[in-house]
Enzyme design. Structure first.
Site, PDB file in Angstrom:
ATOM      1  N   GLU A 140      44.624  45.889  42.266  1.00 29.81           N
ATOM      2  CA  GLU A 140      44.536  46.671  43.500  1.00 29.81           C
ATOM      3  C   GLU A 140      43.113  46.744  44.065  1.00 29.81           C
ATOM      4  O   GLU A 140      42.584  47.822  44.296  1.00 29.81           O
ATOM      5  CB  GLU A 140      45.084  48.088  43.244  1.00 29.81           C
ATOM      6  CG  GLU A 140      46.551  48.065  42.853  1.00 29.81           C
ATOM      7  CD  GLU A 140      47.139  49.454  42.619  1.00 29.81           C
ATOM      8  OE1 GLU A 140      48.295  49.657  43.011  1.00 29.81           O
ATOM      9  OE2 GLU A 140      46.445  50.332  42.042  1.00 29.81           O
TER      10      GLU A 140
HETATM   11  C1  ACM Z   1      48.560  49.464  38.027  1.00 30.09           C
HETATM   12  O1  ACM Z   1      49.594  50.121  37.839  1.00 30.09           O
HETATM   13  N1  ACM Z   1      47.845  49.630  39.127  1.00 30.09           N
HETATM   14  C2  ACM Z   1      48.086  48.495  37.056  1.00 30.09           C
END
Ligand code: ACM
Ligand code: ZN
Length: 523
Positions: free
Chosen positions: A320
């Site tokens: 992310e």
């Molecule tokens: C995640 O759940 N962002 C690895």
């Protein structure tokens, strides 16, 4: 099925995860304060001490240890283990005593965990001075080498005492890896001597969003913080080691790093000012990939982290990471140009590969979330597949090791029952039986590539878990279902039997251990 259940219900052996082979006989061995604990091999002293600590804590007595076998004793380090692998063990209870053996001290430790689950559980307030253990012969070994649980201490902080309890419970269910998610946008939780502002500034947010009031945003107006000192971390690492659990630390990069940027604004593309996150989600401000002093910082942080944690693996996050800032940052764009990279995805890949080289140079290996596949995988990286099974499949096909943590089966922050009847959670729906049904080998993966799947892990993201009680509610009993997925051969597993064993013994044990477990499957 009813017949199978009632047959199972008569068993006095209700171990989770279900052992490979259980042969039950009539009769019992009575463990009492006069029973000797015989340690045949000096290397098993720590396991003997662990068992005595357990007896003291929950039954109020300990056993005298000895090196001489006699009748009426529990013998550690005796007999041949039939199954393969370092973690294999055998446990033989006769009317005269108990014999325990393992290929290593880890196997002996797991035999003791099975023995612990065979002990009668006192009613609250009662003390038992003689413990009746059913006569049984058990041969056991795990299905997967990697059996993990993760805990996010960034969104909410849980003190070292709770982390130890979390580790204790993992050990009871034969997990061997604790993934400690130590840094986040909303808080940096590990003391780093060289960069004191990481904890002085980065461990505190000015407030926390109330519920899901993203827009319009509503905060609680109360500063929130916490971090572990290096002494506390060393202590927890030793505590886990004594329970045969490896701790893998995670230091997130290049995303999820707003707390670090707030402490040291030169780490970001714009130079700030920044503010430690007060709401959940993904933030645009990430480490600048064009600034060499960012790499110096990260390497210095990792030096201290690797000094604290002896694990082979260091988790570097990688998930992310928005490319928003990189797209307009002159330093990042210059890096892309100078290195002839195609785009910002390749810049992320450059970031991870540069860090991987550093970690490898110290004799360690990196694990990253499955986004590290994008723009080209680092040569020696292990991939944690979380957005689904696809990342794990792709990594295994490239002959990289994989740990499966797909949201659909292993995200313990998801609802476990009808959301209208549950405390607020992030979303999703993952009841116990769905966890139980998981197969860490993706169906789409060729059998020749299956050996790249090291195992699986349950993830505990704590945005909506502000208390230790709520963490326990979300993790237990789902972690028992996952423990059986990663330990027990698939051909032996069955959900009805799992439920019977939970109702007959595990619920009592969780109560004994003061775990605030979710009651659904026990009702
Ligand atoms: C995640 O759940 N962002 C690895
Ligand atoms: Zn930049």
């Amino acid at each position: 099925m009813l017949l199978a259940q009632s047959t199972l219900a008569q068993s006095r052996i209700n171990i989770v995860p279900l052992p490979v082979s259980v042969t039950e006989h009539s009769g019992s061995f009575l463990l009492s304060p006069t029973t000797r604990l015989v340690v045949k091999d000096a290397s098993l002293q720590k396991e003997a001490a662990y068992f005595n600590d357990y007896l003291q804590q929950f039954y109020g007595f300990t056993l005298q240890t000895s090196t001489e076998t006699g009748s009426g004793s529990i013998v550690l380090g005796e007999g041949k283990t039939k199954l393969e692998g370092d973690e294999a063990y055998h446990l033989e209870v006769s009317r005269k005593g108990v014999k325990i053996g393992g290929r290593t001290s880890t196997g002996v430790f797991y035999a003791l965990q099975s023995l612990i689950q065979l002990l009668p559980v006192p009613d609250s307030g009662a003390t038992l001075s003689a413990l009746s253990i059913p006569v049984v012969s058990i041969e056991d070994a795990p299905r997967f080498a990697y059996r993990g649980l993760h805990l996010d201490v960034g969104r909410h902080f849980f003190n070292a005492a709770f982390v130890k309890k979390f580790i204790d419970l993992m050990a009871h269910y034969k997990y061997n890896t604790f993934h400690w998610h130590l840094t986040e946008d909303q808080g940096w939780r590990i003391e780093i001597k060289r960069y004191p502002l990481l904890t002085q500034v980065g461990s505190v947010r000015k407030e926390t969003m109330i519920g899901k009031n993203f827009n319009p945003y509503k905060g609680d107006g109360t500063p929130y913080g916490g971090f572990y000192t290096q002494d506390e971390i060393r202590d927890v690492v030793q505590y886990a080691l004594a329970r045969h659990i490896t701790i893998i630390p995670e230091i997130e990069m290049p995303g999820h790093s707003l707390a670090a940027l707030t402490a040291y604004p030169y780490l970001g593309c714009t130079g700030g000012p920044y503010e430690v996150g007060t709401k959940w989600g993904v933030f645009d401000d990430v480490y600048c990939a064009g600034n060499d002093s960012v790499f110096t910082f990260v390497e210095n942080v990792l030096d201290e982290v690797m000094d604290l944690f002896p694990s082979k693996y260091i988790h570097i996050g990688g998930d992310e990471c928005p490319k928003t800032r990189w797209k307009t940052c002159p330093k990042c764009q210059k890096r892309i140009h100078d290195l002839g990279l195609k785009d910002e995805e390749q810049l992320q890949s450059y970031f991870i590969q540069r860090i991987e080289k550093y970690v490898n140079s110290k004799g360690r290996s990196i694990i990253g979330w499955d986004e590290i596949l994008e723009g080209g995988l680092s040569p020696n990286a292990t991939v944690m597949s979380w957005r689904g099974e696809e990342g794990g499949i792709a990594a295994a096909q490239q002959h990289h090791n994989v740990i499966m943590t797909p949201g659909k089966w292993t995200y313990l922050d998801h609802y476990q029952a009808d959301p209208s009847t549950e405390p607020l959670a992030i979303g999703g729906f993952l009841p116990v039986d769905t966890v139980y049904s998981y197969n860490p080998y993706p169906a789409a993966l060729a059998s020749t590539e299956a050996h790249y799947i090291l195992g699986a892990q349950g993830n505990v993201w704590t945005e909506y878990m502000a208390t230790t009680d709520y963490v326990e509610y979300m993790v237990y009993p789902r972690a028992l279902a996952l423990a059986e997925v990663v330990w027990t051969p698939a051909s032996l597993r069955g959900y009805p039997g799992f439920l019977v064993r939970n109702r007959a013994q595990q619920g009592k044990l969780l109560k004994l251990w003061h775990v605030n477990y979710a009651p659904h499957i026990f009702q």
